[in-house]
Design a protein around this motif. Structure first.
Motif, PDB file in Angstrom:
ATOM      1  N   VAL A 164      -3.504  62.050   3.149  1.00  0.00           N
ATOM      2  CA  VAL A 164      -2.750  63.159   3.725  1.00  0.00           C
ATOM      3  C   VAL A 164      -1.916  62.645   4.893  1.00  0.00           C
ATOM      4  O   VAL A 164      -2.378  61.843   5.702  1.00  0.00           O
ATOM      5  N   GLY A 165      -0.676  63.082   4.942  1.00  0.00           N
ATOM      6  CA  GLY A 165       0.208  62.694   6.032  1.00  0.00           C
ATOM      7  C   GLY A 165       1.396  63.624   6.075  1.00  0.00           C
ATOM      8  O   GLY A 165       1.543  64.522   5.232  1.00  0.00           O
ATOM      9  N   PHE A 166       2.257  63.417   7.043  1.00  0.00           N
ATOM     10  CA  PHE A 166       3.439  64.250   7.182  1.00  0.00           C
ATOM     11  C   PHE A 166       4.616  63.631   6.429  1.00  0.00           C
ATOM     12  O   PHE A 166       4.688  62.420   6.227  1.00  0.00           O
ATOM     13  N   ASP A 167       5.533  64.499   6.029  1.00  0.00           N
ATOM     14  CA  ASP A 167       6.723  64.078   5.293  1.00  0.00           C
ATOM     15  C   ASP A 167       7.721  63.481   6.284  1.00  0.00           C
ATOM     16  O   ASP A 167       8.517  64.198   6.890  1.00  0.00           O
ATOM     17  N   ASN A 168       7.677  62.160   6.443  1.00  0.00           N
ATOM     18  CA  ASN A 168       8.547  61.486   7.410  1.00  0.00           C
ATOM     19  C   ASN A 168      10.015  61.552   7.000  1.00  0.00           C
ATOM     20  O   ASN A 168      10.903  61.545   7.851  1.00  0.00           O
ATOM     21  N   TRP A 169      10.272  61.608   5.702  1.00  0.00           N
ATOM     22  CA  TRP A 169      11.650  61.726   5.231  1.00  0.00           C
ATOM     23  C   TRP A 169      12.250  63.044   5.700  1.00  0.00           C
ATOM     24  O   TRP A 169      13.361  63.081   6.234  1.00  0.00           O
ATOM     25  N   GLU A 170      11.509  64.116   5.524  1.00  0.00           N
ATOM     26  CA  GLU A 170      11.993  65.415   5.982  1.00  0.00           C
ATOM     27  C   GLU A 170      12.145  65.441   7.499  1.00  0.00           C
ATOM     28  O   GLU A 170      13.081  66.033   8.029  1.00  0.00           O
TER      29      GLU A 170
END
Length: 349
Positions: A164-170
């Motif tokens: 689980v992680g955050f959407d770094n692209w967004e």
């Protein structure tokens, strides 16, 4: 020397058998009367009885311990995430053992072996930087791990285990849109180098968003100059002169610490934010520590990340307790970052 209170001590105080005390205090099925049950609980409270977790683990086959491997305990983001995970695990009755890999693959490998020997019930890992290019080695480690493992924040790849992680692209797109829509066309980006996967995705998304913005317009072309930092305050400070001397009006920093370093150097040169330069950070970690209350940033909700990571892990642990394999089809969760606007981005006339 104070002696540990035992089940036998509680039994003598309550006037019942050791077996009856064990059944009640371990929450096991029984036919003991409510009156006797309350006597046992009162005796345990009076004597300040604390269960011996090692002994209980022999009965339940659970250590009630979760391992957490983080790359850098001095990093504010990882320290906050460790705190959030500890809170989540405590609410579920588990304790957390936190270990620091120093962002090195070899140390991460040794820690995984150490926690296998400690017989923990589950493990959360934020992979080291070197692991990102050596994911097959992590996969080999996990093949012999007898308990569930969940990856956090740095997403190595799908198929190894849950993550689980955050959407770094967004997140990079959010930062670019904020500056571009405010009218900024001379843009800078202080990223984290190609070896830092999360940061590299933020930088690439930022650059691509500027490219797409230009493609949709015949005039007012935006330019972007990206340089590398290393997540730390001093790298933002060191790269600030390049941004200032190039007359950048809007700068995106891959995390809040580098943004704070940029802001410090901006002030030293007699310039102001956002009047002379608009700045966007990433993480919203400074506000969590009360270091900077007015900073526009792309927030990663650390409490949400910790909670979702624990949910994945404990779901796998429930399967493991029932005798099923933990390393089955993996699940990857991408969380959405959001823009927190706090006055460091100015709209140009």
């Amino acid at each position: 020397m104070i002696r540990r209170i035992t089940l036998r001590d509680v039994a003598e105080e309550a006037g019942v058998s050791v077996g009856a005390v064990s059944l009640i205090l371990n929450g096991r099925p029984n036919r003991i009367s409510e009156e006797t049950r309350q006597m046992i609980l009162d005796a345990a409270e009076k004597l300040h009885y604390v269960p011996n977790q090692n002994a209980r683990g022999l009965v339940t086959n659970r250590s009630m311990l979760i391992a957490l491997i983080i790359p850098d305990i001095e990093n504010m983001f990882f320290a906050s995430l460790a705190h959030a995970i500890e809170n989540e695990c405590r609410m579920r009755g588990y304790s957390v053992i936190i270990a620091n890999s120093n962002d090195r693959r070899h140390e991460e490998h040794e820690l995984i072996k150490h926690f296998i020997a400690r017989d923990v019930d589950g493990m959360l890992i934020i992979p080291a930087h070197e692991t990102l290019s050596q994911k097959n080695m992590l996969q080999e480690d996990l093949r012999v791990v007898p308990f569930p493992v969940t990856l956090l924040d740095r997403m190595v790849s799908s198929g190894i285990c849950d993550g689980v992680g955050f959407d770094n692209w967004e997140g990079g797109h959010i930062a670019a849109r904020c500056l571009l829509e405010a009218g900024h066309t001379k843009l800078g980006c202080i990223a984290g180098g190609e070896t830092i996967a999360n940061m590299d995705r933020r930088k690439q998304a930022f650059v691509d968003a500027v490219r797409d913005w230009n493609a949709a317009r015949r005039s007012e072309k935006a330019t972007v100059d990206a340089v590398d930092g290393d997540y730390r305050f001093l790298s933002g400070y060191a790269e600030a002169d390049k941004m200032i001397d190039a007359h950048m009006t809007g700068v995106f920093c891959g995390n809040d610490l580098m943004a704070l370093g940029l802001l410090r150097r901006l002030h030293e040169r007699g310039l102001r934010c956002p009047q002379d330069m608009s700045i966007i950070g990433y993480d919203n970690i400074l506000n969590r520590f009360g270091l900077q209350n007015e900073f526009t940033t792309v927030e990663q909700d650390i409490d949400l990340l910790g909670r979702e990571g624990c949910n994945l892990l404990f779901n796998r642990m429930a399967q493991s307790y029932q005798g099923g394999p933990w390393l089955v089809e993996s699940k990857t969760v991408l969380l959405e970052p959001r823009l927190v606007e706090n006055g460091t981005v100015r709209e140009l006339d």
